[in-house]
Design a protein around this motif. Sequence first.
Motif, PDB file in Angstrom:
ATOM      1  N   UNK A 143       0.825  -1.214   0.000  1.00  0.00           N
ATOM      2  CA  UNK A 143       0.000   0.000   0.000  1.00  0.00           C
ATOM      3  C   UNK A 143       0.856   1.260   0.000  1.00  0.00           C
ATOM      4  N   UNK A 144       1.998   1.202   0.686  1.00  0.00           N
ATOM      5  CA  UNK A 144       2.854   2.399   0.755  1.00  0.00           C
ATOM      6  C   UNK A 144       3.913   2.356  -0.359  1.00  0.00           C
ATOM      7  N   UNK A 145       4.290   1.146  -0.761  1.00  0.00           N
ATOM      8  CA  UNK A 145       5.232   1.018  -1.868  1.00  0.00           C
ATOM      9  C   UNK A 145       6.679   0.946  -1.431  1.00  0.00           C
ATOM     10  N   UNK A 146       6.916   0.642  -0.147  1.00  0.00           N
ATOM     11  CA  UNK A 146       8.301   0.466   0.329  1.00  0.00           C
ATOM     12  C   UNK A 146       8.523  -1.033   0.490  1.00  0.00           C
ATOM     13  N   UNK A 147       9.504  -1.579  -0.214  1.00  0.00           N
ATOM     14  CA  UNK A 147       9.711  -3.035  -0.195  1.00  0.00           C
ATOM     15  C   UNK A 147      10.542  -3.443   1.007  1.00  0.00           C
ATOM     16  N   UNK A 148      10.146  -2.978   2.192  1.00  0.00           N
ATOM     17  CA  UNK A 148      10.917  -3.260   3.402  1.00  0.00           C
ATOM     18  C   UNK A 148      10.677  -4.693   3.864  1.00  0.00           C
ATOM     19  N   UNK A 149      11.586  -5.180   4.723  1.00  0.00           N
ATOM     20  CA  UNK A 149      11.458  -6.535   5.259  1.00  0.00           C
ATOM     21  C   UNK A 149      10.626  -6.544   6.526  1.00  0.00           C
ATOM     22  N   UNK A 150      10.849  -7.538   7.388  1.00  0.00           N
ATOM     23  CA  UNK A 150       9.998  -7.723   8.575  1.00  0.00           C
ATOM     24  C   UNK A 150      10.665  -7.242   9.868  1.00  0.00           C
TER      25      UNK A 150
END
Length: 339
Positions: A143-150
């Motif tokens: 939804x935000x478009x940041x391909x961050x991890x966990x």
Amino acid sequence: MIRTFGPGRVNLIGEHTDYNGGLALPFAIDRGVTVEAEPLEGDTIHAEALDLGERDAFALHDPPPAEGWRAFVRGTAAELAALGVPLRAARLSFSGDVPRGSGLSSSAALEAALCLALLAVAGAEEPDRTELAKLCSRVENDHVGARTGLLDQLAVLCGEDGRALRIDFRDLSMRPVPLELGDWALVTVDSGAAHEHAGGGYNERRAECAAACEALAIESLRDATAAGAGDLPDPLARRVRHVLTENERVDAMAAALAAGDLEQAGRLLDASHASLRDDYEASVPEVERTVAALEHAGAAGARMVGGGFGGSVLALFPPGARPPDGATSVAPGPAARRL
Ligand code: GLA
């Protein structure tokens, strides 16, 4: 009135390892985001970002996409609904004391506090915390478009008072590691350069790691070897070297803490920073200046925290040394919760 709190996080060590199936050692902090929620009639969620003086209103079911902070709120509602949570209309307002873009995960703090608030408004049972972390991560990714991890979401939702959390991202197993500093102090200093993961270098680094996996024919960089990485073209070889050596530093840090060897903990922070700067190329001049100032002030070690390309620097000070003005003490606090 329902009130929930999502803490920010500091990652002691283990940076850019989460999306590579590696190891990290984060903890939740006592600063974060507080959400106030009140159930409403109807089928609209009204949200207000108090620190920004901005508002949003959207349909409870199938909220249309949006940008910025609105994407977090709408995305959280959409993901909870997709999980089968019977959402109810609500008025939400929130404010925080973790500066956005400071590398202390104001994003995960907001996601976690929003999740707990919307669950409480719905009168729904809280899912397992690891599942909730994955849900928050989908908010950020989809939804935000940041391909961050966990990393951030697990730290914020599963952190423990007084302890860091050794997370193995291969199987998401977590082990608390007591953080006993005695007269030593851990501080963060904002470099003044804000970052944003939805753009810039973060997604590029992820793509490089994926390219390295493909070239090495492995699923995740956790399975890479130093010899294999050495055959990759530049800069992929250096990216992989960072991930491999950083994983080793996480366990070296856990061992140093268990032995009460804080000098060694400081050396590991320095080594992590050097690797992030030289091999991962995730530093910027403002961060370098901040690290230098902290070392000048007598830090035993200092490194950038979080995704990099700006954000905060974490430093460990021995007894008697005085951290510079603008430094804030950090210590492990409890996970996200209803207040
Ligand atoms: C950001 C991301 C995390 C992690 C760190 C780097 O904080 O949100 O998932 O990748 O950067 O360690």
